[in-house]
Design an enzyme around this catalytic site. Structure first.
Site: not given
Ligand code: GTR
Length: 417
Positions: A256, A260, A347, A398
């Site tokens: 997540s 990045k 997402w 996720h």
């Molecule tokens: C979310 C965000 C994503 C992702 C995620 C995370 O809310 O929109 O880009 O990075 O968090 O890091 O858990």
């Protein structure tokens, strides 16, 4: 009250995940990866490395993640070494990294777990965690971070302070025993040791080291993702000194926002032998110009501190970006790269994550690598492995699962064993 806030937050996240529409569009323009500033076409890996790679790196520094300052030094000290941790399966080390310059200093702890009864030096996965090193495994010899931590009712974290109740709460995402059994070490850093994850105008964490009274925040000021990536890169400095670790086989991994971070760390530091991005999405592996799932305006509004301020200029006008995330993947060439998506994580735009790899292929081809030849998203739960590329989309949401880790371990065996 806290419970209500927590439940509404979870519902909001589930709503975002389910309401994001999968856009199947393959119609968007990407900048020419191989055309340099002066208009010349890059046609060899040497030209890529000496000309275009630096240009692309600079474009990401100026427009996306921000510039990493060059006046921060580090020193290391081994704070703990336990040879028979985890019931004798592992050697546990804790390394204190002191980041310093004339004005200030900051301390972060790297937890290292190495398999026992194998020949050393070992290859190693390096990653960051969200709630403290002690959350990745319940072993009580792992120190609890004293840095700011986000409150979490489920994990019993209150007043932004970690405590023993959160030991092992994230062990589902870190199959430590399995990683060790497969002959790999695992190193972890709590990301909040480097920079607390909230918007403070680039003032706290490691940012404070480069801020004096005369410092003006610029459009290319480093955001938190750059700060965390710098932390990973400095851990690499330590690995170069540790004889138990194979410094040529360090794999940088992240999920997540930390996915990045892993990609950006792999781009700025070519000493990382392999890069793994798990569900990294917008500002990670997913193409911005596809405008599917999380958009720049969403991410820059919810997390104004992650990227540099210049990145916000492209909110709602991603087509004006001078780069896209396929170029971030290209910066990792010719090293092995694995990107993973999850079916219901729209997402993070699974297709956009896959297409980033697909559109990075011109650079891998300069190194004569076999590459992904089709823009079609691979079938569910069927990893696609070609040359230095690995990709899968698994069922579910996720998260980081055992399934994901099995693929990463297989991919690491293929390239590093
Ligand atoms: C979310 C965000 C994503 C992702 C995620 C995370 O809310 O929109 O880009 O990075 O968090 O890091 O858990």
């Amino acid at each position: 009250m806290k419970k209500i806030v927590c439940i509404s937050l979870i519902s909001l996240l589930l709503f975002l995940e389910n309401s994001a529409q999968q856009n199947d569009s393959l119609f968007f323009n990407l900048s020419d990866l191989l055309k340099s500033y002066n208009g010349n076409k890059i046609s060899t890996s040497d030209e890529w490395e000496s000309i275009r790679r630096n240009e692309v790196l600079e474009l990401f520094e100026n427009n996306v993640y921000g510039k990493i300052p060059n006046n921060i030094e580090v020193k290391f000290s081994v704070k703990k070494e336990i040879k028979n941790a985890l019931c004798g399966k592992a050697t546990l080390k804790e390394i204190e990294t002191i980041f310093y310059n004339q004005s200030d200093s900051l301390v972060a702890t790297t937890l290292i777990l190495l398999p026992n009864n194998v020949d050393k030096p070992v290859p190693l996965f390096l990653g960051m965690n969200f709630y403290g090193n002690h959350t990745i495994h319940a072993d009580t010899s792992i120190s609890i971070s004293s840095s700011w931590v986000a409150n979490n009712v489920q994990f019993c974290i209150e007043n932004n302070k970690a405590n023993h109740l959160s030991r092992g709460v994230r062990s589902n995402r870190w199959p430590v025993e399995r990683i060790l059994e497969r002959g790999y070490g695992l190193a972890n850093i709590y990301y909040g040791d480097i920079d607390p994850d909230f918007d403070d105008g680039f003032q706290n964490g490691i940012h404070k080291l480069v801020l004096d009274q005369n410092h003006k925040i610029t459009g290319d000021e480093w955001g938190s993702i750059s700060a965390w990536a710098f932390g990973l890169s400095k851990a690499m400095d330590y690995f170069e000194t540790d004889k138990d670790v194979d410094k040529n086989k360090i794999i940088v991994f992240g999920h997540s926002r930390l996915g990045k971070t892993a990609l950006w760390a792999g781009a700025i530091d070519q000493r990382f032998a392999m890069v793994i991005s798990n569900n990294s999405g917008c500002g990670g592996a997913a193409l911005s110009r596809r405008k599917s799932g999380e958009r720049l305006t969403n991410i820059n509004t919810a997390f104004p501190h992650w990227f540099c301020k210049n990145f916000h200029k492209f909110n709602n006008q991603e087509e004006l970006l001078p780069i896209d995330q396929n170029m971030l993947i290209a910066l990792i060439a010719p090293r092995p790269i694995y990107v993973a998506s999850a079916e219901s994580d729209l997402w993070a735009d699974p297709l956009g994550e896959y297409l980033s790899m697909y559109y990075s292929t011109p650079v891998y081809q300069l190194y004569n690598q076999d590459v992904f030849g089709s823009p079609k998203l691979p079938e569910l739960n069927q990893p696609k492995i070609i040359g230095k590329y690995g990709y899968h989309i698994r069922s579910g949401s996720h998260d980081v699962t055992k399934y994901d880790w099995e693929q990463y371990l297989n991919f690491a065996d293929r390239h590093l064993k």
